[in-house]
Design a protein around this motif. Structure first.
Motif, PDB file in Angstrom:
ATOM      1  N   GLU A   1      -4.994   7.113  -0.640  1.00  0.00           N
ATOM      2  CA  GLU A   1      -4.358   8.406  -0.395  1.00  0.00           C
ATOM      3  C   GLU A   1      -5.354   9.474   0.017  1.00  0.00           C
ATOM      4  N   VAL A   2      -6.547   9.487  -0.571  1.00  0.00           N
ATOM      5  CA  VAL A   2      -7.526  10.487  -0.158  1.00  0.00           C
ATOM      6  C   VAL A   2      -8.088  10.163   1.223  1.00  0.00           C
ATOM      7  N   ALA A   3      -8.235   8.874   1.552  1.00  0.00           N
ATOM      8  CA  ALA A   3      -8.689   8.488   2.890  1.00  0.00           C
ATOM      9  C   ALA A   3      -7.668   8.909   3.944  1.00  0.00           C
ATOM     10  N   ALA A   4      -6.387   8.704   3.646  1.00  0.00           N
ATOM     11  CA  ALA A   4      -5.334   9.091   4.589  1.00  0.00           C
ATOM     12  C   ALA A   4      -5.305  10.594   4.801  1.00  0.00           C
ATOM     13  N   GLU A   5      -5.465  11.374   3.729  1.00  0.00           N
ATOM     14  CA  GLU A   5      -5.453  12.828   3.842  1.00  0.00           C
ATOM     15  C   GLU A   5      -6.643  13.331   4.650  1.00  0.00           C
TER      16      GLU A   5
ATOM     17  N   GLY B   1     -13.015   2.278  -2.510  1.00  0.00           N
ATOM     18  CA  GLY B   1     -11.919   1.948  -3.415  1.00  0.00           C
ATOM     19  C   GLY B   1     -10.605   1.820  -2.671  1.00  0.00           C
ATOM     20  N   GLY B   2      -9.948   0.663  -2.800  1.00  0.00           N
ATOM     21  CA  GLY B   2      -8.720   0.403  -2.070  1.00  0.00           C
ATOM     22  C   GLY B   2      -7.458   0.557  -2.893  1.00  0.00           C
ATOM     23  N   GLY B   3      -7.551   1.253  -4.033  1.00  0.00           N
ATOM     24  CA  GLY B   3      -6.368   1.515  -4.845  1.00  0.00           C
ATOM     25  C   GLY B   3      -5.656   2.772  -4.392  1.00  0.00           C
TER      26      GLY B   3
ATOM     27  N   ILE C   1       0.416   6.849   2.776  1.00  0.00           N
ATOM     28  CA  ILE C   1      -0.673   6.189   3.496  1.00  0.00           C
ATOM     29  C   ILE C   1      -0.968   6.849   4.841  1.00  0.00           C
ATOM     30  N   GLY C   2      -0.329   7.981   5.099  1.00  0.00           N
ATOM     31  CA  GLY C   2      -0.572   8.674   6.361  1.00  0.00           C
ATOM     32  C   GLY C   2       0.441   9.777   6.568  1.00  0.00           C
ATOM     33  N   LYS C   3       0.406  10.374   7.747  1.00  0.00           N
ATOM     34  CA  LYS C   3       1.289  11.490   8.053  1.00  0.00           C
ATOM     35  C   LYS C   3       2.742  11.019   8.060  1.00  0.00           C
ATOM     36  N   ARG C   4       3.512  11.518   7.079  1.00  0.00           N
ATOM     37  CA  ARG C   4       4.940  11.202   6.939  1.00  0.00           C
ATOM     38  C   ARG C   4       5.197   9.697   6.884  1.00  0.00           C
ATOM     39  N   THR C   5       4.285   8.987   6.244  1.00  0.00           N
ATOM     40  CA  THR C   5       4.428   7.539   6.084  1.00  0.00           C
ATOM     41  C   THR C   5       4.025   7.158   4.665  1.00  0.00           C
ATOM     42  N   GLY C   6       4.831   6.312   4.041  1.00  0.00           N
ATOM     43  CA  GLY C   6       4.524   5.875   2.696  1.00  0.00           C
ATOM     44  C   GLY C   6       4.947   4.440   2.478  1.00  0.00           C
TER      45      GLY C   6
ATOM     46  N   MET D   1      -0.852  14.473  -6.791  1.00  0.00           N
ATOM     47  CA  MET D   1      -0.936  15.321  -5.610  1.00  0.00           C
ATOM     48  C   MET D   1      -2.356  15.819  -5.340  1.00  0.00           C
ATOM     49  N   LEU D   2      -3.325  15.333  -6.105  1.00  0.00           N
ATOM     50  CA  LEU D   2      -4.701  15.806  -5.963  1.00  0.00           C
ATOM     51  C   LEU D   2      -5.281  15.551  -4.572  1.00  0.00           C
ATOM     52  N   PRO D   3      -5.017  14.382  -3.938  1.00  0.00           N
ATOM     53  CA  PRO D   3      -5.560  14.191  -2.583  1.00  0.00           C
ATOM     54  C   PRO D   3      -5.123  15.266  -1.588  1.00  0.00           C
ATOM     55  N   GLU D   4      -3.941  15.856  -1.797  1.00  0.00           N
ATOM     56  CA  GLU D   4      -3.469  16.873  -0.870  1.00  0.00           C
ATOM     57  C   GLU D   4      -4.223  18.191  -1.023  1.00  0.00           C
ATOM     58  N   VAL D   5      -4.918  18.368  -2.142  1.00  0.00           N
ATOM     59  CA  VAL D   5      -5.786  19.533  -2.302  1.00  0.00           C
ATOM     60  C   VAL D   5      -7.052  19.356  -1.472  1.00  0.00           C
ATOM     61  N   THR D   6      -7.522  18.116  -1.337  1.00  0.00           N
ATOM     62  CA  THR D   6      -8.739  17.873  -0.554  1.00  0.00           C
ATOM     63  C   THR D   6      -8.552  18.223   0.914  1.00  0.00           C
ATOM     64  N   SER D   7      -7.322  18.141   1.403  1.00  0.00           N
ATOM     65  CA  SER D   7      -7.054  18.433   2.811  1.00  0.00           C
ATOM     66  C   SER D   7      -6.522  19.837   3.031  1.00  0.00           C
ATOM     67  N   GLY D   8      -6.315  20.594   1.954  1.00  0.00           N
ATOM     68  CA  GLY D   8      -5.779  21.933   2.091  1.00  0.00           C
ATOM     69  C   GLY D   8      -4.267  21.975   2.209  1.00  0.00           C
ATOM     70  N   MET D   9      -3.611  20.822   2.101  1.00  0.00           N
ATOM     71  CA  MET D   9      -2.161  20.788   2.154  1.00  0.00           C
ATOM     72  C   MET D   9      -1.566  21.608   1.006  1.00  0.00           C
ATOM     73  N   LEU D  10      -2.161  21.486  -0.183  1.00  0.00           N
ATOM     74  CA  LEU D  10      -1.706  22.222  -1.352  1.00  0.00           C
ATOM     75  C   LEU D  10      -2.838  23.049  -1.940  1.00  0.00           C
TER      76      LEU D  10
END
Length: 448
Positions: free
Chosen positions: A179-183, A172-174, A364-369, A50-59
């Motif tokens: 996930e961080v690019a999408a956030e 990095g495409g892993g 991979i994006g807003k409400r998409t996985g 869930m770390l990428p969601e910290v970069t966007s302020g989601m968590l």
């Protein structure tokens, strides 16, 4: 009887799972028979998916972290760096984080559960000029930096410099890179639309660099292609079959000699084992990880185990080594805990580690996985929901589950407005280029 000491190095998914299991197995033996010590650089366990969601302020950072001491019912915790390990003498030298004091710990059983570190392939400029995404500090640094880039872009009158401030490069495409690019893509475009009057959302550019011909190779070609097309549709510029080979304060250079001007570059291009693991006097696999047998014992040392990112073990069904994922680290930790109980309490031989892949998922994006569950391939909202349900259920405490669940629920109805920065900001020197993206050879010819 002399107490038996179990020493755990590392408190990630493997180390923390092992700690909880051992304390449960030996809860009646801790006073007289068993002592458990655990060592970690940080004093918290981090739920990294869930770390990428910290970069966007989601968590919030505290939503996905828990102090290690709260997990220690009778174990001893040392916040320290491992300096050296002598497998022959059964001693580990550590250095405390705060006062740099050195301590030597003895053990009867050792479990090496130290994670990996970022692999820059010896490129010092990429290491110096890019952000990484492995720790809470990384996520907060990225968040602060992205917000300050938006602040500067909003008041910048030079359109070339404003474009540079509005470019966000992820290498990095892993899983981590995607996930961080999408956030960030969702965050910066949403922020530009609602809070920054002089920035057009369509001018916000998130550029993802992948060395492969697609993204998310762990999900297979079909879901990888779906992810690639969805990222492009959401506005992310994906550059495939290309490597980043250099970076500076305000640019990234690709191996086709293209320069991408940017104020933000994030590295998610691979990991490597910790140097202390490579330095151990034990047999190693080709990746530098410690070679272990089918019971996860270090070859030549029956009282030493390695798990997670530190362990090299070939999967019999594929012939390839188990990848350094959280799922595998958790399963290996459970097996080692069971083996230590067999060896110490029942004087039996350890049992082999077996693993069947339960699947992999990514947002991979807003409400998409996207999700690969055994042979079932899923994408879209249902895969996104499964991702959230799975990781929410695996958060370490009930409190964290409730906090994250509430944050996710509120995000369905309210606009994100967390555009404040906290802490020191790393300054950036932004210079002007004649063209927003051009070849390094063109720049050299102009100088001549």
């Amino acid at each position: 009887m002399k107490k038996k000491t179990i020493l755990i190095l590392g408190a990630g998914f493997g180390g923390s799972t092992l700690l909880k299991k051992l304390q449960r197995y030996f809860k009646d033996d801790n006073e007289n028979k068993i002592e458990i010590n655990i060592v970690s650089d940080d004093n918290y366990f981090l739920f990294t998916p869930m770390l990428p969601e910290v970069t966007s302020g989601m968590l919030h950072p505290s939503d996905i972290s828990i102090p290690i001491r709260t997990l220690c019912t009778f174990a001893n915790f040392f916040q320290a760096k491992v300096i050296s390990t002598d497998l022959e003498k059964q001693k580990v030298k550590i250095q405390q984080t705060f006062d740099q004091k050195s301590i030597t710990l003895d053990y009867d059983y050792l479990v090496i559960a130290m994670g990996s570190t970022d692999n820059f392939f010896g490129n010092k400029n990429l290491e110096k000029h890019t952000f990484t995404i492995k720790t809470l500090e990384d996520a907060l640094s990225i968040r602060n930096h992205v917000i300050n880039a938006l602040e500067s872009a909003d008041v910048e009158e030079n359109p070339v410099l404003q474009d540079k401030l509005s470019n966000f490069v992820v290498i990095g495409g892993g899983f981590a890179g995607v996930e961080v690019a999408a956030e960030i893509n969702h965050f910066v475009k949403d922020a530009a639309e609602h809070f920054y009057k002089k920035i057009k959302p369509e001018n916000m550019k998130v550029i993802l660099i992948s060395a492969r011909n697609s993204v998310l190779p762990e999900l297979g070609p079909e879901l990888g292609e779906y992810s690639l097309q969805y990222l492009k549709k959401s506005g992310i510029e994906v550059i495939t079959n290309t490597k980043a080979v250099d970076a500076g304060e305000d640019f990234v250079l690709l191996d086709d000699n293209t320069i991408i001007p940017c104020a933000t570059a994030i590295w998610a291009g691979g990991v490597i084992v910790e140097p202390i693991i490579e330095s151990l006097k034990a047999e190693h696999g080709p990746s530098g990880r410690i070679a272990v047998d089918e019971s996860l014992q270090v070859q030549g040392f029956s009282n030493v185990f390695a798990i997670g990112d530190a362990a090299y073990l070939a999967d019999k069904s594929t012939g390839e080594s188990y990848p350094p994922t959280a799922q595998i680290a958790i399963r290996q930790a459970k097996q080692v805990a069971s083996n230590l109980r067999l060896m110490i309490k029942q004087n039996k031989s350890p049992e082999p580690f077996t693993y069947s892949n339960r699947g992999v998922m990514a947002t991979i994006g807003k409400r998409t996985g996207v999700a690969l569950l055994i042979d079932q391939k899923l994408h879209g909202t249902i895969a996104w929901f499964l991702w959230r349900f799975f990781y929410l259920s695996n958060l370490p405490t009930r409190e964290k589950k409730i906090r994250v669940g509430v944050e996710w629920f509120l995000d369905l109805f309210f606009q994100r407005s967390e555009i404040l920065t906290v802490g020191k900001i790393k300054g950036k020197k932004i210079t002007e280029l004649d063209n927003p993206i051009q070849s390094v050879f063109d720049i050299k010819s102009e100088e001549l």
